[in-house]
Design a protein around this motif. Structure first.
Motif, PDB file in Angstrom:
ATOM      1  N   GLY A 165       0.830  -1.194   0.000  1.00 50.69           N
ATOM      2  CA  GLY A 165       0.000   0.000   0.000  1.00 50.69           C
ATOM      3  C   GLY A 165       0.865   1.243   0.000  1.00 50.69           C
ATOM      4  N   GLN A 166       0.236   2.394  -0.118  1.00 49.52           N
ATOM      5  CA  GLN A 166       0.972   3.649  -0.187  1.00 49.52           C
ATOM      6  C   GLN A 166       1.647   3.959   1.143  1.00 49.52           C
ATOM      7  OE1 GLN A 166       0.931   5.494  -3.136  1.00 49.52           O
ATOM      8  NE2 GLN A 166       2.524   6.806  -2.283  1.00 49.52           N
ATOM      9  N   ILE A 167       2.927   4.372   1.087  1.00 46.91           N
ATOM     10  CA  ILE A 167       3.637   4.821   2.287  1.00 46.91           C
ATOM     11  C   ILE A 167       4.189   6.214   2.022  1.00 46.91           C
ATOM     12  CG2 ILE A 167       4.263   2.494   3.040  1.00 46.91           C
ATOM     13  CD1 ILE A 167       7.093   2.999   1.998  1.00 46.91           C
ATOM     14  N   ASN A 168       4.408   6.959   3.077  1.00 40.66           N
ATOM     15  CA  ASN A 168       4.937   8.318   2.953  1.00 40.66           C
ATOM     16  C   ASN A 168       6.457   8.281   2.811  1.00 40.66           C
ATOM     17  OD1 ASN A 168       2.378   9.535   3.280  1.00 40.66           O
ATOM     18  ND2 ASN A 168       2.548   9.298   5.508  1.00 40.66           N
ATOM     19  N   PRO A 169       7.041   9.280   2.135  1.00 35.51           N
ATOM     20  CA  PRO A 169       8.504   9.336   2.021  1.00 35.51           C
ATOM     21  C   PRO A 169       9.148   9.345   3.401  1.00 35.51           C
ATOM     22  CG  PRO A 169       7.482  10.914   0.537  1.00 35.51           C
ATOM     23  CD  PRO A 169       6.379  10.362   1.383  1.00 35.51           C
ATOM     24  N   GLY A 170      10.232   8.583   3.541  1.00 36.15           N
ATOM     25  CA  GLY A 170      10.915   8.480   4.819  1.00 36.15           C
ATOM     26  C   GLY A 170      10.427   7.339   5.686  1.00 36.15           C
ATOM     27  N   THR A 171       9.272   6.768   5.329  1.00 35.84           N
ATOM     28  CA  THR A 171       8.742   5.632   6.084  1.00 35.84           C
ATOM     29  C   THR A 171       9.447   4.359   5.634  1.00 35.84           C
ATOM     30  OG1 THR A 171       6.590   6.721   6.196  1.00 35.84           O
ATOM     31  CG2 THR A 171       6.649   4.366   6.725  1.00 35.84           C
ATOM     32  N   LYS A 172       9.852   3.545   6.582  1.00 33.21           N
ATOM     33  CA  LYS A 172      10.528   2.293   6.264  1.00 33.21           C
ATOM     34  C   LYS A 172       9.510   1.242   5.847  1.00 33.21           C
ATOM     35  CE  LYS A 172      14.787   3.491   7.348  1.00 33.21           C
ATOM     36  NZ  LYS A 172      15.862   3.513   6.350  1.00 33.21           N
ATOM     37  N   LEU A 173       9.798   0.548   4.775  1.00 33.70           N
ATOM     38  CA  LEU A 173       8.964  -0.568   4.342  1.00 33.70           C
ATOM     39  C   LEU A 173       9.521  -1.843   4.962  1.00 33.70           C
ATOM     40  CD1 LEU A 173       6.666  -1.637   2.527  1.00 33.70           C
ATOM     41  CD2 LEU A 173       8.366  -1.935   0.717  1.00 33.70           C
ATOM     42  N   LEU A 174       8.701  -2.511   5.749  1.00 32.85           N
ATOM     43  CA  LEU A 174       9.159  -3.727   6.413  1.00 32.85           C
ATOM     44  C   LEU A 174       9.431  -4.827   5.398  1.00 32.85           C
ATOM     45  CD1 LEU A 174       6.761  -3.912   9.498  1.00 32.85           C
ATOM     46  CD2 LEU A 174       9.178  -3.300   9.494  1.00 32.85           C
ATOM     47  N   PRO A 175      10.424  -5.674   5.649  1.00 27.27           N
ATOM     48  CA  PRO A 175      10.676  -6.811   4.754  1.00 27.27           C
ATOM     49  C   PRO A 175       9.489  -7.776   4.764  1.00 27.27           C
ATOM     50  CG  PRO A 175      12.548  -6.425   6.220  1.00 27.27           C
ATOM     51  CD  PRO A 175      11.423  -5.593   6.732  1.00 27.27           C
ATOM     52  N   LEU A 176       9.386  -8.554   3.703  1.00 31.26           N
ATOM     53  CA  LEU A 176       8.274  -9.495   3.567  1.00 31.26           C
ATOM     54  C   LEU A 176       8.249 -10.493   4.720  1.00 31.26           C
ATOM     55  CD1 LEU A 176       5.929 -10.634   1.935  1.00 31.26           C
ATOM     56  CD2 LEU A 176       7.571 -11.958   0.597  1.00 31.26           C
ATOM     57  N   LYS A 177       9.422 -10.945   5.142  1.00 33.19           N
ATOM     58  CA  LYS A 177       9.472 -11.934   6.226  1.00 33.19           C
ATOM     59  C   LYS A 177       8.830 -11.372   7.493  1.00 33.19           C
ATOM     60  CE  LYS A 177      12.696 -14.697   8.987  1.00 33.19           C
ATOM     61  NZ  LYS A 177      14.109 -15.059   9.214  1.00 33.19           N
ATOM     62  N   ASP A 178       9.172 -10.120   7.831  1.00 33.28           N
ATOM     63  CA  ASP A 178       8.600  -9.517   9.032  1.00 33.28           C
ATOM     64  C   ASP A 178       7.097  -9.364   8.907  1.00 33.28           C
ATOM     65  OD1 ASP A 178      11.191  -9.391   9.835  1.00 33.28           O
ATOM     66  OD2 ASP A 178      11.387  -7.211   9.662  1.00 33.28           O
ATOM     67  N   LEU A 179       6.636  -9.010   7.719  1.00 30.45           N
ATOM     68  CA  LEU A 179       5.190  -8.856   7.508  1.00 30.45           C
ATOM     69  C   LEU A 179       4.466 -10.194   7.626  1.00 30.45           C
ATOM     70  CD1 LEU A 179       5.281  -6.359   4.492  1.00 30.45           C
ATOM     71  CD2 LEU A 179       4.591  -5.846   6.840  1.00 30.45           C
ATOM     72  N   CYS A 180       5.107 -11.267   7.120  1.00 25.98           N
ATOM     73  CA  CYS A 180       4.489 -12.589   7.169  1.00 25.98           C
ATOM     74  C   CYS A 180       4.356 -13.085   8.610  1.00 25.98           C
ATOM     75  CB  CYS A 180       5.314 -13.590   6.358  1.00 25.98           C
ATOM     76  SG  CYS A 180       5.115 -13.425   4.578  1.00 25.98           S
ATOM     77  N   LEU A 181       5.297 -12.711   9.461  1.00 26.41           N
ATOM     78  CA  LEU A 181       5.300 -13.206  10.837  1.00 26.41           C
ATOM     79  C   LEU A 181       4.453 -12.354  11.767  1.00 26.41           C
ATOM     80  CD1 LEU A 181       9.065 -14.193  11.179  1.00 26.41           C
ATOM     81  CD2 LEU A 181       7.121 -15.666  10.660  1.00 26.41           C
ATOM     82  N   GLN A 182       3.879 -11.264  11.245  1.00 26.70           N
ATOM     83  CA  GLN A 182       3.015 -10.432  12.062  1.00 26.70           C
ATOM     84  C   GLN A 182       1.624 -11.050  12.191  1.00 26.70           C
ATOM     85  OE1 GLN A 182       2.944  -6.539  10.314  1.00 26.70           O
ATOM     86  NE2 GLN A 182       4.863  -5.890  11.290  1.00 26.70           N
ATOM     87  N   GLU A 183       0.960 -10.762  13.295  1.00 25.27           N
ATOM     88  CA  GLU A 183      -0.421 -11.196  13.489  1.00 25.27           C
ATOM     89  C   GLU A 183      -1.336 -10.371  12.586  1.00 25.27           C
ATOM     90  OE1 GLU A 183      -1.529 -13.662  15.327  1.00 25.27           O
ATOM     91  OE2 GLU A 183       0.449 -14.198  16.088  1.00 25.27           O
ATOM     92  N   PRO A 184      -2.461 -10.933  12.176  1.00 28.08           N
ATOM     93  CA  PRO A 184      -3.401 -10.165  11.342  1.00 28.08           C
ATOM     94  C   PRO A 184      -3.941  -8.964  12.102  1.00 28.08           C
ATOM     95  CG  PRO A 184      -4.391 -12.228  12.061  1.00 28.08           C
ATOM     96  CD  PRO A 184      -2.955 -12.308  12.436  1.00 28.08           C
ATOM     97  N   SER A 185      -4.211  -7.913  11.372  1.00 27.92           N
ATOM     98  CA  SER A 185      -4.719  -6.682  11.986  1.00 27.92           C
ATOM     99  C   SER A 185      -5.724  -6.038  11.053  1.00 27.92           C
ATOM    100  CB  SER A 185      -3.551  -5.726  12.254  1.00 27.92           C
ATOM    101  OG  SER A 185      -2.984  -5.292  11.037  1.00 27.92           O
ATOM    102  N   ASP A 186      -6.202  -4.877  11.436  1.00 37.46           N
ATOM    103  CA  ASP A 186      -7.175  -4.177  10.592  1.00 37.46           C
ATOM    104  C   ASP A 186      -6.495  -3.342   9.523  1.00 37.46           C
ATOM    105  OD1 ASP A 186      -6.019  -2.381  12.236  1.00 37.46           O
ATOM    106  OD2 ASP A 186      -7.878  -1.441  12.945  1.00 37.46           O
ATOM    107  N   LEU A 187      -5.175  -3.476   9.411  1.00 33.40           N
ATOM    108  CA  LEU A 187      -4.461  -2.770   8.342  1.00 33.40           C
ATOM    109  C   LEU A 187      -4.781  -3.394   6.994  1.00 33.40           C
ATOM    110  CD1 LEU A 187      -0.928  -2.340   9.974  1.00 33.40           C
ATOM    111  CD2 LEU A 187      -2.715  -0.607   9.752  1.00 33.40           C
ATOM    112  N   ARG A 188      -4.529  -2.650   5.956  1.00 33.51           N
ATOM    113  CA  ARG A 188      -4.758  -3.126   4.596  1.00 33.51           C
ATOM    114  C   ARG A 188      -3.957  -4.400   4.340  1.00 33.51           C
ATOM    115  NH1 ARG A 188      -2.107  -3.044  -0.127  1.00 33.51           N
ATOM    116  NH2 ARG A 188      -3.111  -2.398  -2.061  1.00 33.51           N
ATOM    117  N   ALA A 189      -4.529  -5.345   3.639  1.00 31.75           N
ATOM    118  CA  ALA A 189      -3.849  -6.605   3.340  1.00 31.75           C
ATOM    119  C   ALA A 189      -2.660  -6.362   2.422  1.00 31.75           C
ATOM    120  CB  ALA A 189      -4.811  -7.584   2.685  1.00 31.75           C
ATOM    121  N   VAL A 190      -1.590  -7.106   2.665  1.00 31.21           N
ATOM    122  CA  VAL A 190      -0.399  -7.046   1.817  1.00 31.21           C
ATOM    123  C   VAL A 190      -0.540  -8.122   0.749  1.00 31.21           C
ATOM    124  CG1 VAL A 190       2.099  -7.239   1.741  1.00 31.21           C
ATOM    125  CG2 VAL A 190       1.003  -6.253   3.763  1.00 31.21           C
TER     126      VAL A 190
END
Length: 870
Positions: free
Chosen positions: A576-601
């Protein structure tokens, strides 16, 4: 006769003091006598003080303490010549004491001393007055006072004095004075070169030496060199070199010749008179190291001029320099190497050194002397620049190993020179491979950490030249070279920033490195640099674009745009859209996160052999990415039986020929599409639901190496997307008409994502619930794109782009607002095909994946605007 009466002597006048002879043994008493009004007493007191001062420095200090200096200064202008002479002699001796010099400057007696140089004065006065000035001129303040009080002109006049001591003192004082450029300019106006040249004929070596030293200083100025040439000075200098008895003057004579050779006219003159050959022969055959060294330095200074280099080349100066490289003296080797580094600016010389010189320079790289190694590396750096033959010659002479060893040198110049040579050699692939085999990436870590900007620049340049393949880049990363390289992007030095940007651009050639560089902050630094007009450069802009183009997940999140040249590969994910300067988490970290109300990756992954695909539903156990599941081996086996594919070069191909996938997803583009749809409407749907249910159990997600944290992590696989790739490759890829390909792919994507959706029923299309169910079932926010069966604009646009890239359809992916995204394609106007002449640019269309799948809308049309924004 009367008796003679003796006449009595008349008594002296009562007001006359009777003569008194005094013998004094105390210096203090004699100093008091300096205030006497009697000339005879003054003369004798001065004579006694002179003899006392001659005995040593302690006596000079004693006289200073007794206050002898101030009354003596008054005697310099005394009417009596003998008193004046004796006082001058004292100052000639006393002025060698630093404290006396300081006091004389404060008393401002320079006018009185210079006045003693007048032609009518005695030679003795000239001798000691000039000696005093010579001592005073040893310090800067003394030079200034002598010059300001006009002392230069009488000193030049005294060069013609018949007394050798006067000549010696005068030329010594002049030598001290000409260290200042103002004095040199005045010296030329006073036409001082001829009398100085005459001193070369003196029978006293010290006078000749001081004259040569003075000429060595003043000939740094072009006007003085012209005067020396016009007065046949070169002939005098060559004669000195030819005279063996004057070998103690040869070094200084060579220094003067070195300055004179900087002038083209002088070089031509000496070449025409045969002096140049004599000079080269003298340098080559001399057995005195300092003479050889100075001869090489003379060649170096003169060779900075292109015309001089041409003349030197015609005189085969290269042979002389190669011979000097064989000297056992380190100073000579250094001077010869420096001369070669300048001479190789001439293409003929550079070619000559290819056969002779490079092996000797490589040998010098193994010297115990750091200075010798540095000079040899400098010569090699210039020889190998833009010359592949010399680079090959250096490699053939086994130069790679010592050059890499020099990267750990303590001298910054040696490191930067060695790095330059290696970078020049690395321009050729065979040599680059050889350099890489010497563990060069590990050797570069220390230079990259250097505080010297020149070393930083050359080290970064070398990274750019050698990190041209995956293995080298991996070695650089594993050695810890990326961190200092990224830091160099912040440098205030323009060349360091440029070379560091170049190196980053080369290192970012694969996704793994691009991701790592972005993690280290390279993208943020480059973005900041490119915002500055004064700091940015072509390489910084190219490096920024290269990082984004090889890290498409970040590019799409930052810019919301992927061009047709940005090919989506396995492992791409849309966060999804991120603001300049915001770090994009690696795919591995995103996969290991619990589901949330954030937009699906959304994940794109067509690799089927790394881990089982994610599950739609698991009634027997709680499943998520990275969590253990029951009966994993049987589930994996079931998945393999259902989608038994082998993939190569990005396109899927079935292991069994003509076998249809059992998922019920037959291609919608077969010849009997409409007929099959009608016949399967009832039965096919039920079968599809049944197969889906079987899939949900059989395709539970499992990370590779689960339960074994030491094993490599793999992203969740997507068998459904693998099927999509296979189907579009089989049925759409063969279509020859690009427009028909696009339309067919659009219909296919729409079918897989829930089919056509009318604008009126768009709000009833319950895709959010479907996505939430997937997130819950997968226990993760990361959803493989193939699992989505109800997709909205941005789901369909991503799937279209991913499949289009697999079969070579050029299209872009554009993110809009409020969940919109679309694909843009370029097509030629059909009506213009076949026409002769320049064709207009292709038109841009938006592909409809929702309302009328397969429809193409012109980019600026009202219909396209409604699709993108309403």
């Amino acid at each position: 006769m009367g008796k003679k009466i003796k006449k009595e002597a008349e008594p002296p006048p009562k007001d006359v003091f009777d003569p008194l002879t005094i013998e004094s043994k105390k210096a203090a008493t004699v100093v008091l006598m300096l205030n006497s009004p009697e000339e005879e007493i003054l003369a004798k007191a001065c004579e006694a003080i002179y003899r006392f001062a001659l005995k040593g420095e302690e006596n000079k200090a004693t006289l200073l303490e007794l206050g002898a200096v101030e009354p003596l200064t008054k005697l310099l202008t005394h009417e009596d010549k003998i008193v004046r002479r004796n006082a001058t002699m004292i100052f000639g001796i006393l002025a060698s004491n630093n404290d006396v010099k300081k006091l004389l400057r404060e008393l401002d007696v320079m006018n009185s001393i210079i006045a003693q140089l007048a032609p009518e004065e005695e030679v003795v006065i000239h001798e000691f007055a000039s000696l005093c000035l010579a001592n005073m001129s040893a310090e800067y303040t003394g030079k200034v006072q002598i010059f300001e009080h006009g002392g230069l002109e009488p000193l030049i006049r005294l060069l013609a004095s018949p007394d050798p001591d006067v000549k010696k003192n005068s030329i010594e004082c002049i030598y001290n004075l000409v260290q200042d450029f103002q004095c040199r300019a005045t010296l030329q106006e006073l036409n001082a070169v001829p009398p100085i040249l005459d001193l070369l004929k003196s029978e006293y070596p010290i006078i000749q030496l001081l004259a040569l030293k003075t000429l060595g200083v003043i000939t740094n100025d072009k006007e003085a060199r012209a005067m020396l040439r016009d007065n046949q000075g070169m002939d005098h200098l060559i004669k000195i070199l030819e005279t063996k008895e004057l070998n103690d003057l040869h070094i200084e004579a060579l220094s003067v010749i070195a300055n004179c050779l900087e002038d083209m006219d002088t070089l031509v003159l000496i070449q025409q008179t045969g002096g140049l050959k004599k000079l080269l022969s003298f340098a080559e055959n001399s057995t005195i190291p300092d003479i050889q060294k100075n001869a090489a330095k003379a060649i170096t200074k003169a060779a900075y001029d292109p015309e001089n280099r041409k003349l030197f080349h015609e005189q085969e100066v290269e042979k002389c320099l190669v011979a000097l490289l064989g000297s056992e003296n380190d100073g000579t080797k250094i001077a010869a190497s420096q001369a070669i580094s300048v001479m190789c600016e001439n293409s003929g010389s550079k070619e000559f050194f290819n056969n002779q010189g490079i092996p000797q320079l490589i040998q010098s790289l193994r010297s115990d002397s750091e200075e010798v190694r540095e000079a040899a590396a400098l010569a090699l750096a210039n020889l190998t620049t833009c010359n592949t033959a010399n680079a090959n010659a250096a490699a053939e002479a086994d130069g790679i190993d010592p050059l890499i060893n020099m990267l750990s040198s303590k001298r910054d110049g040696a490191i930067s020179n060695a790095a330059t040579v290696l970078a020049n050699m690395a321009m050729q692939e065979p040599l680059r491979v050889s350099i890489q085999n010497h563990d060069v990436m590990h050797a570069l870590i220390s230079p990259l950490h250097s505080a010297n900007t020149n070393v930083q620049s050359k080290a970064a340049l070398m990274v750019a030249a050698t990190a041209c393949d995956v293995e080298a880049r991996t070695e650089l990363r594993n050695s810890g070279g990326l961190e200092p390289l990224v830091e160099l992007l912040r440098s205030k030095n323009a060349e360091v920033r440029r070379h560091a940007s170049w190196a980053v651009m080369v290192c970012a050639n694969d996704e793994l490195m691009a991701v790592e560089l972005c993690r280290l902050g390279a993208l943020d630094i480059l973005e900041e640099v490119n915002l500055s007009v004064s700091r940015k450069n072509k390489f910084s802009e190219a490096a920024y674009n290269k990082l984004l183009n090889n890290y498409l997940s970040l590019k799409y999140s930052l810019t919301g745009y992927l061009s047709s040249s940005n090919i989506i590969s396995d492992g791409f994910y849309d966060y999804g859209q991120i603001n300049p300067g915001t770090k994009l988490l690696p795919l591995k970290d995103l996969c290991l996160q619990e589901p949330s109300d954030l937009r699906a990756v959304l994940l794109v992954n067509s690799k089927s052999d790394v881990s089982p695909p994610p599950s739609m539903e698991d009634k027997s156990s709680d499943i998520g990415y990275g969590r253990s599941i029951s009966s994993s081996s049987s589930l994996r086996r079931a998945s393999k039986e259902k989608t038994n594919f082998h993939f190569s070069t990005g396109f899927g191909s079935p292991t069994e020929d003509k076998s249809e996938p059992t998922s019920g997803r037959n291609t919608a583009l077969s010849k009997s599409t409409t007929k099959e749809k009608g016949s399967r409407k009832g039965r096919g749907k039920r079968e599809e639901e049944k197969v889906k249910e079987e899939e949900e159990v059989a395709t539970a997600p499992k990370l590779a190496g689960e339960g074994s944290p030491d094993k490599e992590w793999y992203p969740p696989s997507d068998p459904d997307f693998c099927v999509y790739v296979y189907e579009v490759t089989k049925s759409i890829f063969p279509i020859t008409n690009i427009k028909e390909q696009i339309e067919a792919l659009a219909k296919y994507v729409a079918e897989k994502m829930g089919g056509k959706v009318s604008k009126e029923k768009l709000h009833d299309f319950s895709w959010e619930l479907h996505i939430s169910e997937l997130k819950f079932q997968l226990k993760s926010n990361v959803i493989p794109i193939g699992l989505i069966k109800k997709g909205i604009f941005y789901h369909r646009a991503l799937l279209f782009k991913a499949l289009a890239d697999k079969i070579g359809i050029g299209c872009s992916l554009v993110r809009g607002e409020y969940g919109r995204a679309w694909n843009e394609v370029k097509l030629m106007n059909e009506s213009r095909k076949g026409l002769i002449g320049a064709l207009p640019p292709p038109e841009v269309y938006i592909v409809d994946l929702m309302f009328h799948p397969g429809g193409l809308m012109k980019l600026r049309s009202k219909e396209a605007d409604l699709y993108r924004y309403l």
